[in-house]
Design a protein around this motif. Structure first.
Motif, mmCIF file in Angstrom:
data_model
loop_
_atom_site.group_PDB
_atom_site.id
_atom_site.type_symbol
_atom_site.label_atom_id
_atom_site.label_comp_id
_atom_site.label_asym_id
_atom_site.label_seq_id
_atom_site.Cartn_x
_atom_site.Cartn_y
_atom_site.Cartn_z
ATOM 1 N N LEU A 160 0.668 -1.219 -0.060
ATOM 2 C CA LEU A 160 -0.031 0.023 0.022
ATOM 3 C C LEU A 160 0.804 1.213 0.017
ATOM 4 O O LEU A 160 1.807 1.332 0.667
ATOM 5 C CB LEU A 160 -0.707 -0.029 1.258
ATOM 6 C CG LEU A 160 -1.912 -1.131 1.327
ATOM 7 C CD1 LEU A 160 -2.527 -0.759 2.713
ATOM 8 C CD2 LEU A 160 -2.848 -1.137 0.139
ATOM 9 N N SER A 161 0.396 2.313 -0.785
ATOM 10 C CA SER A 161 0.980 3.621 -0.705
ATOM 11 C C SER A 161 0.422 4.253 0.508
ATOM 12 O O SER A 161 -0.570 3.832 1.387
ATOM 13 C CB SER A 161 0.573 4.317 -1.934
ATOM 14 O OG SER A 161 -0.782 4.664 -1.851
ATOM 15 N N GLN A 162 1.027 5.255 0.879
ATOM 16 C CA GLN A 162 0.531 5.998 2.130
ATOM 17 C C GLN A 162 -0.830 6.765 2.007
ATOM 18 O O GLN A 162 -1.366 6.565 3.008
ATOM 19 C CB GLN A 162 1.370 7.292 2.436
ATOM 20 C CG GLN A 162 1.348 8.096 3.575
ATOM 21 C CD GLN A 162 1.749 7.471 4.963
ATOM 22 O OE1 GLN A 162 2.309 6.479 4.954
ATOM 23 N NE2 GLN A 162 0.851 7.645 5.874
ATOM 24 N N GLN B 2 -4.088 5.359 4.421
ATOM 25 C CA GLN B 2 -4.953 6.605 5.013
ATOM 26 C C GLN B 2 -6.152 6.359 4.519
ATOM 27 O O GLN B 2 -7.297 6.443 5.536
ATOM 28 C CB GLN B 2 -4.484 7.889 4.626
ATOM 29 C CG GLN B 2 -3.125 8.434 5.530
ATOM 30 C CD GLN B 2 -2.554 9.542 5.073
ATOM 31 O OE1 GLN B 2 -3.024 10.150 3.980
ATOM 32 N NE2 GLN B 2 -1.517 10.075 5.715
ATOM 33 N N SER B 3 -6.708 6.011 3.419
ATOM 34 C CA SER B 3 -7.911 5.697 2.997
ATOM 35 C C SER B 3 -8.532 4.501 3.598
ATOM 36 O O SER B 3 -9.585 4.638 4.179
ATOM 37 C CB SER B 3 -7.933 5.844 1.457
ATOM 38 O OG SER B 3 -7.468 6.647 0.731
ATOM 39 N N PHE B 4 -7.547 3.498 3.643
ATOM 40 C CA PHE B 4 -8.474 2.339 4.579
ATOM 41 C C PHE B 4 -8.547 2.648 5.930
ATOM 42 O O PHE B 4 -9.596 2.138 6.463
ATOM 43 C CB PHE B 4 -7.457 1.158 4.192
ATOM 44 C CG PHE B 4 -7.251 0.508 2.840
ATOM 45 C CD1 PHE B 4 -8.787 0.311 2.203
ATOM 46 C CD2 PHE B 4 -6.187 -0.048 2.219
ATOM 47 C CE1 PHE B 4 -8.669 -0.229 0.915
ATOM 48 C CE2 PHE B 4 -6.242 -0.530 0.922
ATOM 49 C CZ PHE B 4 -7.343 -0.502 0.447
ATOM 50 N N SER C 239 4.391 -3.534 2.674
ATOM 51 C CA SER C 239 5.527 -2.407 2.359
ATOM 52 C C SER C 239 6.264 -2.200 3.749
ATOM 53 O O SER C 239 6.104 -2.878 4.786
ATOM 54 C CB SER C 239 4.598 -1.272 1.828
ATOM 55 O OG SER C 239 3.922 -0.731 2.986
ATOM 56 N N GLU C 240 6.944 -1.090 3.725
ATOM 57 C CA GLU C 240 8.016 -0.915 4.895
ATOM 58 C C GLU C 240 6.982 -0.593 6.197
ATOM 59 O O GLU C 240 7.448 -0.774 7.100
ATOM 60 C CB GLU C 240 8.818 0.384 4.598
ATOM 61 C CG GLU C 240 9.838 -0.068 3.655
ATOM 62 C CD GLU C 240 10.908 1.138 3.266
ATOM 63 O OE1 GLU C 240 10.722 2.184 3.714
ATOM 64 O OE2 GLU C 240 11.472 0.786 2.379
ATOM 65 N N ALA C 241 6.020 0.264 5.737
ATOM 66 C CA ALA C 241 5.108 0.829 6.922
ATOM 67 C C ALA C 241 4.092 -0.087 7.444
ATOM 68 O O ALA C 241 3.200 0.009 8.273
ATOM 69 C CB ALA C 241 4.453 2.073 6.553
ATOM 70 N N GLY C 242 3.850 -1.258 6.638
ATOM 71 C CA GLY C 242 2.768 -2.423 6.837
ATOM 72 C C GLY C 242 3.412 -3.572 7.887
ATOM 73 O O GLY C 242 4.501 -3.857 8.118
ATOM 74 N N PRO C 243 2.034 -3.930 8.498
ATOM 75 C CA PRO C 243 2.588 -5.366 9.330
ATOM 76 C C PRO C 243 3.086 -6.614 8.721
ATOM 77 O O PRO C 243 3.565 -7.316 9.561
ATOM 78 C CB PRO C 243 1.337 -5.336 10.341
ATOM 79 C CG PRO C 243 0.522 -4.822 9.449
ATOM 80 C CD PRO C 243 1.027 -3.932 8.639
ATOM 81 N N ALA C 244 2.626 -6.718 7.461
ATOM 82 C CA ALA C 244 2.791 -7.844 6.732
ATOM 83 C C ALA C 244 2.668 -9.010 7.574
ATOM 84 O O ALA C 244 3.160 -10.035 7.694
ATOM 85 C CB ALA C 244 4.285 -7.990 6.325
ATOM 86 N N TRP C 245 1.261 -9.385 8.220
ATOM 87 C CA TRP C 245 0.760 -10.484 8.631
ATOM 88 C C TRP C 245 0.617 -11.607 7.860
ATOM 89 O O TRP C 245 0.200 -11.312 6.742
ATOM 90 C CB TRP C 245 -0.782 -10.257 9.345
ATOM 91 C CG TRP C 245 -0.704 -9.513 10.515
ATOM 92 C CD1 TRP C 245 0.528 -8.667 10.912
ATOM 93 C CD2 TRP C 245 -1.509 -9.041 11.488
ATOM 94 N NE1 TRP C 245 0.344 -7.827 12.333
ATOM 95 C CE2 TRP C 245 -0.975 -8.327 12.714
ATOM 96 C CE3 TRP C 245 -3.006 -9.612 11.501
ATOM 97 C CZ2 TRP C 245 -2.018 -7.982 13.570
ATOM 98 C CZ3 TRP C 245 -3.592 -9.323 12.693
ATOM 99 C CH2 TRP C 245 -3.337 -8.449 13.622
ATOM 100 N N PHE D 97 -7.934 -0.747 -6.139
ATOM 101 C CA PHE D 97 -8.618 -0.392 -4.812
ATOM 102 C C PHE D 97 -9.924 -0.332 -4.568
ATOM 103 O O PHE D 97 -10.515 -1.011 -3.503
ATOM 104 C CB PHE D 97 -8.207 1.209 -4.455
ATOM 105 C CG PHE D 97 -8.560 1.947 -3.298
ATOM 106 C CD1 PHE D 97 -7.860 1.870 -2.078
ATOM 107 C CD2 PHE D 97 -9.751 2.582 -3.204
ATOM 108 C CE1 PHE D 97 -8.313 2.384 -1.074
ATOM 109 C CE2 PHE D 97 -9.962 3.298 -1.835
ATOM 110 C CZ PHE D 97 -9.376 3.169 -0.860
ATOM 111 N N ALA D 98 -10.700 0.037 -5.652
ATOM 112 C CA ALA D 98 -12.349 0.135 -5.451
ATOM 113 C C ALA D 98 -12.838 -1.539 -5.518
ATOM 114 O O ALA D 98 -13.663 -1.610 -4.925
ATOM 115 C CB ALA D 98 -12.847 1.102 -6.578
ATOM 116 N N ASP D 99 -12.158 -2.117 -6.527
ATOM 117 C CA ASP D 99 -12.907 -3.318 -6.927
ATOM 118 C C ASP D 99 -12.322 -4.407 -5.499
ATOM 119 O O ASP D 99 -13.104 -5.138 -5.373
ATOM 120 C CB ASP D 99 -12.066 -4.086 -7.898
ATOM 121 C CG ASP D 99 -12.677 -3.704 -9.255
ATOM 122 O OD1 ASP D 99 -13.951 -3.033 -9.092
ATOM 123 O OD2 ASP D 99 -12.245 -3.853 -10.292
#
Length: 102
Positions: free
Chosen positions: A8-10, A14-16, A42-48, A76-78
């Protein structure tokens, strides 16, 4: 090994997070947003892992995989919204000949 990696991008993150915290969206949309936030590698994600997501949110593994796949392939939308269902002829109250008479 995961075939579809969510990164995910930043702005997407934020949208999620906005969808999850607002509580205004449908339960399905909120659940899919939570799945994608936790699957973010991504770097900022938890990657569960899929198993962690399954146990935490009480969904099936196939649901987690399907949400990841739809996000990677279609966007994103789908990934959040339901696909439109085709019209089912057996659900119609009036058949073709009756409709023609009207």
């Amino acid at each position: 090994m995961k075939k579809y990696l969510v990164q995910l991008s930043q702005e997407q993150r934020q949208s999620f997070q906005q969808i999850v915290t607002s509580g205004v969206a449908s339960a399905r949309k909120i659940m899919h947003a939570q799945i994608l936030l936790k699957a973010d590698s991504s770097e900022a994600g938890p990657a569960w892992s899929d198993e962690q997501i399954q146990q935490t949110f009480g969904v099936g593994l196939s649901t987690v995989e399907r949400v990841r796949k739809r996000f990677v392939e279609k966007g994103f939308a789908d990934a959040l919204n339901r696909r439109p269902q085709p019209e089912r002829p057996e659900k119609r109250k009036i058949a073709g000949m009756q409709e023609a008479q009207l």
